[in-house]
Design a protein around this motif. Structure first.
Motif, PDB file in Angstrom:
ATOM      1  N   HIS A 342       0.765  -1.086  -0.133  1.00  0.00           N
ATOM      2  CA  HIS A 342       0.121   0.046   0.030  1.00  0.00           C
ATOM      3  C   HIS A 342       0.926   1.268   0.068  1.00  0.00           C
ATOM      4  N   TYR A 344       0.667   4.188   1.357  1.00  0.00           N
ATOM      5  CA  TYR A 344       0.794   4.606   2.456  1.00  0.00           C
ATOM      6  C   TYR A 344       1.980   4.038   3.524  1.00  0.00           C
ATOM      7  N   ASP A 345       1.876   2.647   3.447  1.00  0.00           N
ATOM      8  CA  ASP A 345       2.816   2.206   4.154  1.00  0.00           C
ATOM      9  C   ASP A 345       4.364   2.456   3.776  1.00  0.00           C
ATOM     10  N   THR A 348       5.054   5.863   4.610  1.00  0.00           N
ATOM     11  CA  THR A 348       5.577   5.820   6.396  1.00  0.00           C
ATOM     12  C   THR A 348       7.126   5.479   6.320  1.00  0.00           C
ATOM     13  N   LEU A 349       7.235   4.276   5.901  1.00  0.00           N
ATOM     14  CA  LEU A 349       8.761   3.877   5.958  1.00  0.00           C
ATOM     15  C   LEU A 349       9.691   4.965   5.390  1.00  0.00           C
ATOM     16  N   ASP A 351       9.349   7.907   5.165  1.00  0.00           N
ATOM     17  CA  ASP A 351       9.548   9.197   5.898  1.00  0.00           C
ATOM     18  C   ASP A 351      10.566   8.852   7.142  1.00  0.00           C
ATOM     19  N   GLN A 352      10.366   7.633   7.612  1.00  0.00           N
ATOM     20  CA  GLN A 352      11.444   7.367   8.668  1.00  0.00           C
ATOM     21  C   GLN A 352      12.774   7.546   8.201  1.00  0.00           C
ATOM     22  N   MET A 353      13.128   7.076   7.035  1.00  0.00           N
ATOM     23  CA  MET A 353      14.578   7.282   6.463  1.00  0.00           C
ATOM     24  C   MET A 353      14.669   8.694   5.913  1.00  0.00           C
ATOM     25  N   THR A 359       1.998  10.229  -1.089  1.00  0.00           N
ATOM     26  CA  THR A 359       1.333   9.137  -1.477  1.00  0.00           C
ATOM     27  C   THR A 359      -0.236   9.561  -1.521  1.00  0.00           C
ATOM     28  N   GLY A 360      -0.969   8.691  -2.231  1.00  0.00           N
ATOM     29  CA  GLY A 360      -2.470   8.876  -2.276  1.00  0.00           C
ATOM     30  C   GLY A 360      -2.954   9.498  -3.633  1.00  0.00           C
ATOM     31  N   ASN A 361      -3.906   9.847  -3.746  1.00  0.00           N
ATOM     32  CA  ASN A 361      -4.609  10.141  -5.239  1.00  0.00           C
ATOM     33  C   ASN A 361      -4.344  11.533  -5.812  1.00  0.00           C
ATOM     34  N   ASN A 374      -5.090   2.477  -6.224  1.00  0.00           N
ATOM     35  CA  ASN A 374      -5.888   2.868  -5.234  1.00  0.00           C
ATOM     36  C   ASN A 374      -4.893   4.307  -4.550  1.00  0.00           C
ATOM     37  N   LYS A 399      14.628  -1.495   0.757  1.00  0.00           N
ATOM     38  CA  LYS A 399      14.767  -1.777   2.211  1.00  0.00           C
ATOM     39  C   LYS A 399      13.235  -1.621   2.771  1.00  0.00           C
ATOM     40  N   LEU A 404       8.088  -4.736   4.125  1.00  0.00           N
ATOM     41  CA  LEU A 404       6.562  -4.632   4.051  1.00  0.00           C
ATOM     42  C   LEU A 404       6.034  -6.207   3.247  1.00  0.00           C
TER      43      LEU A 404
END
Lengths: 405, 142
Positions: A342, A344-345, A348-349, A351-353, A359-361, A374, A399, A404
């Motif tokens: 996905h 979003y997942d 998010t990851l 962003d941590q890096m 992300t999104g539409n 989607n 990575k 995921l």
């Protein structure tokens, strides 16, 4: 000469910040760009030495602010090669510019008329026209997008007729990066006397924009997507159209004379600038465009294309990745999906890096839906991004996918 | 176990992780292990609105306690909702309404609480509290 990216990076204070303890890699330039010190300083300078209301008082500061403000209009008119300075209207941004035109076109669109947009439009160049059509019982005709992310030009040509009262098309797609053949579309539309509005939000910071060469009737863009401040933008309009259009909002500078029973409206460009304008951010926008001009927009385009080509070739090696938007003529926008993951997942990851992607539409729901997905992950590059950032991004992506799946 | 005790347990679990990768790997694991929601509840009625990822949340009452089930199309979101469910499920509406959510800060998930994360923790918590309030009203009427 090599593109002086390291030197330019020093102009952007935010690029030396850290995110989650990692150096910031800013790949969300399609959403908004970071601001160089020159732009930030211009805002400070204005508020410290020039702040006053424009076009009003006879005092020194008011004159100073007015001269700067009108100087910015003059510069921006030249930057986009407008015929006349008064064809540059200051707005809050692209969305505001488009709403101005769609609202004023209520006078020109009637039941049974048509408006043409494309399937790749951002909501900002879709909903205003859709609502205009709904209120006037007019038809919204939509140019389809082909699988590679280009416009279906054959269908577009067939859609033209005297019933069409406006064609509103993006110069560059915010999701796909496709550079649309707007000059060709405009020439075809003009054969039926159809006015054309170009949504230039994604173009102004990445490719040369010459409104007279394009021969567009309207061109809309935002300052903040071109390294300038948020809250300022431009509507370019051919004076013949701007003079024909009724005023948009009432009050302030757009007034010439007021009697209790009637009002004489001001001439262009003031007719469309009701209320006190956003002087500081307009001056910041001028500084930003001047910054781009000094570097050279064609050099920027060439450099960003190098980033795009390098990123594309690295991405194609990652298993499961599907690039969305593979037009031959595109800017440095990489939209993609990963099988079984996905967006979003992944976002998010990443962003941590320390990596900022969208992300999104992307505010283009009809397009994303037509692609049968989607949402996407979008990395969009700017003049300060580097090859090593691109490489770090692709390594981080691998990575994240491994985590995921 | 009280809500506070389960929350403390989760906080201690997260303290074991030295870096973000382990923490997220754990969330992803939790997400993958989340018991699947009955497909009849994966409807728009059970959807927590937002545009980034979809989250379905269902609640039912069993002997005065609320049992939550959920699902999401994003696995990290699933992991987060799974954490919440582990802590809040099988408690009375009153206990849920009195729950202190400050433990989320101790496990470093507060960034998911920002209003822009439309599908993040904030809207999940709000939905959980709405369910609790609804069940409480219902039992007061009986």
């Amino acid at each position: 000469m090599a593109f002086p990216v390291n030197q330019l990076r020093n102009d952007f204070p935010i690029l030396s910040t850290q995110v989650h303890g990692k150096p910031l890699v800013y790949f969300d330039n399609g959403a908004t760009t970071q601001k160089p010190r020159q732009v930030i300083n211009r805002l400070v300078e204005y508020y410290e030495t020039e702040n006053s209301n424009v076009h009003r008082g006879a005092h020194h500061l008011s004159n100073l602010a007015t001269v700067s403000f009108e100087g910015a209009r003059n510069f921006i008119a030249q930057y986009i090669n407008a015929l006349k300075t008064e064809e540059v209207i200051f707005t809050r941004g692209t969305t505001d510019s488009i709403n101005l035109v769609s609202t004023c076109f209520q006078s020109f669109v009637h039941q049974g008329d048509e408006i043409i947009i494309s399937e790749m439009e951002h909501h900002s160049n879709l909903v205003p026209w859709q609502q205009l059509c709904l209120s006037k019982k007019a038809r919204l005709s939509v140019i389809p997008v082909l699988e590679d992310g280009t416009l279906d030009m054959e269908t577009a040509t067939q859609m033209l007729s005297p019933k069409v009262k406006m064609m509103a098309i993006s110069h560059i797609s915010n999701v796909l990066g496709t550079i649309n053949p707007v000059k060709e579309l405009i020439a075809k539309a003009h054969k039926y006397s159809i006015p054309v509005l170009i949504d230039g939000a994604q173009a102004i910071a990445h490719i040369p924009v010459d409104v007279r060469d394009l021969d567009c009737d309207f061109y809309a863009f935002s300052s903040h997507k071109a390294y300038g401040p948020m809250g300022a933008g431009v509507l370019y309009g051919k004076s013949v159209w701007l003079n024909k259009m009724p005023p948009y909002q009432f009050g302030g500078e757009m007034i010439d004379q007021v009697f209790l029973n009637e009002t004489v409206f001001n001439r262009l460009p003031y007719k469309f600038e009701a209320g006190t304008p956003n002087v500081a951010d307009v001056l910041g926008m001028e500084t930003a465009l001047h910054y781009l001009e000094t570097i050279g927009i064609d050099k920027i385009q060439k450099y960003e294309d190098k980033l795009l080509k390098h990123a594309t070739s690295l991405m194609l090696e990652v298993p499961g990745i599907k690039l969305i938007g593979t037009a031959k003529h595109k800017t440095a926008v990489l939209s993609f999906v990963v099988e079984g993951v996905h967006p979003y997942d992944l976002g998010t990851l990443l962003d941590q890096m320390g990596i900022a992607v969208r992300t999104g539409n992307h505010c283009a729901q009809p397009l994303v839906e037509s692609l049968g997905i989607n949402g996407t992950i979008r990395a969009s590059f700017g003049l300060y991004n580097t090859i090593s950032e691109v490489e770090y991004f692709v390594a981080s992506l691998k990575k994240a996918i491994a985590m995921l799946l | 176990m009280t809500i506070n005790e389960s929350a403390q347990g989760v906080v201690e679990e997260f303290w074991m992780f030295d870096d973000w990768m382990d923490k997220y790997a754990y969330l992803i694991e939790l997400g993958k292990d989340l018991p699947v929601i009955d497909s009849q509840f994966k409807t728009n009625n059970h959807l927590i609105s937002g545009c980034q990822s979809r989250v379905w949340l269902h609640a039912e009452e069993q002997e005065g306690q609320i049992v939550f089930t959920a699902d999401s199309d994003a696995v990290i979101t699933k992991g987060i909702v799974s954490l919440l469910i582990r802590i809040l499920s099988n408690h009375t509406p009153q206990e849920i309404l009195e729950a202190d959510f400050s433990f989320l800060e101790s496990i470093g998930l507060q960034e998911h609480l920002s209003p822009t994360r439309a599908n993040g923790l904030a809207s999940m918590i709000k939905q959980i509290q709405l369910y609790a309030r609804a069940f409480q009203l219902k039992s007061n009427q009986l």
